[in-house]
Scaffold this active site. Structure first.
Site, PDB file in Angstrom:
ATOM      1  N   ASP A 140       0.871  -1.201   0.000  1.00 29.56           N
ATOM      2  CA  ASP A 140       0.000   0.000   0.000  1.00 29.56           C
ATOM      3  C   ASP A 140       0.896   1.236   0.000  1.00 29.56           C
ATOM      4  O   ASP A 140       2.106   1.141   0.191  1.00 29.56           O
ATOM      5  CB  ASP A 140      -0.869   0.002   1.267  1.00 29.56           C
ATOM      6  CG  ASP A 140      -0.031  -0.162   2.524  1.00 29.56           C
ATOM      7  OD1 ASP A 140       0.122  -1.301   2.979  1.00 29.56           O
ATOM      8  OD2 ASP A 140       0.526   0.829   3.030  1.00 29.56           O
ATOM      9  N   ASP A 156       0.480   3.603   2.289  1.00 28.51           N
ATOM     10  CA  ASP A 156       0.178   4.164   3.615  1.00 28.51           C
ATOM     11  C   ASP A 156      -0.951   5.188   3.453  1.00 28.51           C
ATOM     12  O   ASP A 156      -1.970   4.862   2.853  1.00 28.51           O
ATOM     13  CB  ASP A 156       1.453   4.739   4.254  1.00 28.51           C
ATOM     14  CG  ASP A 156       1.316   4.860   5.763  1.00 28.51           C
ATOM     15  OD1 ASP A 156       0.662   3.996   6.373  1.00 28.51           O
ATOM     16  OD2 ASP A 156       1.833   5.834   6.334  1.00 28.51           O
TER      17      ASP A 156
END
Ligand SMILES: CSC[C@H]1O[C@H](OP(=O)(O)O)[C@H](O)[C@@H]1O
Ligand SMILES: Nc1ncnc2[nH]cnc12
Length: 311
Positions: free
Chosen positions: A227, A229
């Protein structure tokens, strides 16, 4: 695992610590499941011994596997019994640890599902995790300027590059931010970590890497980005679903990567690296408390972790 032997006679030199989404290593032959009790309690999971057939020599190489968050991912990052994990691995002969971790990316070029071999860590844990073997009567300070093992890292990087173009993208270096969690970061924190020069972020590298260094184990983490974040304006903020989804989607590559690393480490040419010859005996120089001053408890703990070492 009830049907597997609970003992394994030979030394096992290499261990894999699996993280989020990598709770086991299918494709390898399970030959034992060890329940190990250490002076620091029980490890996160039974230590499974797997046989990995080296594709060059055809020999079976034993590998220890430990699931960091437990068999059912029931152990939070701050609850991981890191001292028991590292002590248990050392007690069966392990000298090299390949640790796997799902990480958030703090840099645009590190895309979800890319792999990173970090070479630095910034400690953002909060001091609530037990973080040393050397306390309560025996004090030591070990060097940690380079928190990962460069000899193992070279092998890992070469393996990652050999898989490149085949679904694997590898970043050779990076600074890993290890945060406390279990909540993910705020946007301000995420941007601050970027301003620190952070490349990726997780909740698991520390104190695992520090304890490995104290136990004279060659330790390298392989990170897989899952991801961006919460700093990336064009992408949704990290969720567990996102992390698990990317781990699942790329599990085949993660396992191929680990398999290639085990294959390479099994080569005779890497025996000294795997046996961590370059680290053996180093801790002696860090011990500040004379042995004559160690109490009985401290002596017992040191003898358990380093049998025969201080005699
Ligand atoms: C489930 S997202 C946060 C969780 O994922 C990472 O786990 P691991 O390093 O064991 O792969 C991260 O460190 C957090 O523990
Ligand atoms: N964004 C993130 N922060 C901390 N740990 C993570 N593990 C995977 N993604 C993460």
């Amino acid at each position: 695992m009830a049907d597997l032997p609970s003992e394994y006679k030979d030394h096992v030199r290499i261990a894999v610590i699996g993280g989020t989404g990598l709770q086991d290593l299918p494709g390898f032959t399970k030959v034992a499941s060890l329940e190990i009790e250490t002076p620091w309690g029980k490890p996160s999971s039974p230590v499974t011994i797997l046989h990995h057939q080296c594709s060059v020599s055809g020999k079976d190489v034993p590998v220890a596997f430990l699931s960091r968050h437990g068999t059912h991912h029931q152990i939070a990052p701050h609850e991981v019994p890191n001292r028991a994990n590292i002590a248990a691995l050392r007690s069966i002969g392990v000298r090299t640890v390949i640790a796997f971790s799902a990480v958030g990316s703090l840099q645009e070029p590190i895309k979800p599902r890319d792999f990173v071999v970090p070479d630095q860590i910034i400690d953002r844990t909060k001091g609530i995790r037990p973080f040393t073997f050397f306390e309560s009567g025996v004090v030591a300070h070990v060097p940690f300027g380079d928190p990962f093992d460069e000899n193992v890292a070279k092998v890992v990087r070469a393996c990652g590059h050999s898989l490149e173009g085949d679904g694997v993208t590898l970043h050779d270096r990076g600074t890993l931010i290890c945060m406390e969690g279990p909540q993910f970061s705020t946007r301000a924190e995420s941007n601050m970590y970027r301003s620190f020069g952070g490349s990726v972020i997780n909740m698991s590298a520390l104190p695992e890497a520090k304890l490995a260094r104290e136990a004279e184990l060659a330790y390298q983490m392989i990170c897989m980005s899952t991801d961006y974040d919460c700093w990336h304006e064009a992408t949704a903020d990290v969720t567990v679903e996102m992390v698990m989804g990317n781990m699942k989607a790329n599990a085949v590559n993660a396992r191929r990567f680990v398999g290639a690393v085990l294959d390479a480490l099994a080569l005779d040419a890497h025996a000294d690296t795997v046996n961590a010859k370059h680290l053996a005996g180093g801790v002696k120089f860090g011990v500040s408390t004379p042995q004559s001053a160690w109490g009985e408890d401290a002596k017992k703990r040191m003898q358990w972790l380093f049998p025969g070492y201080f005699d």
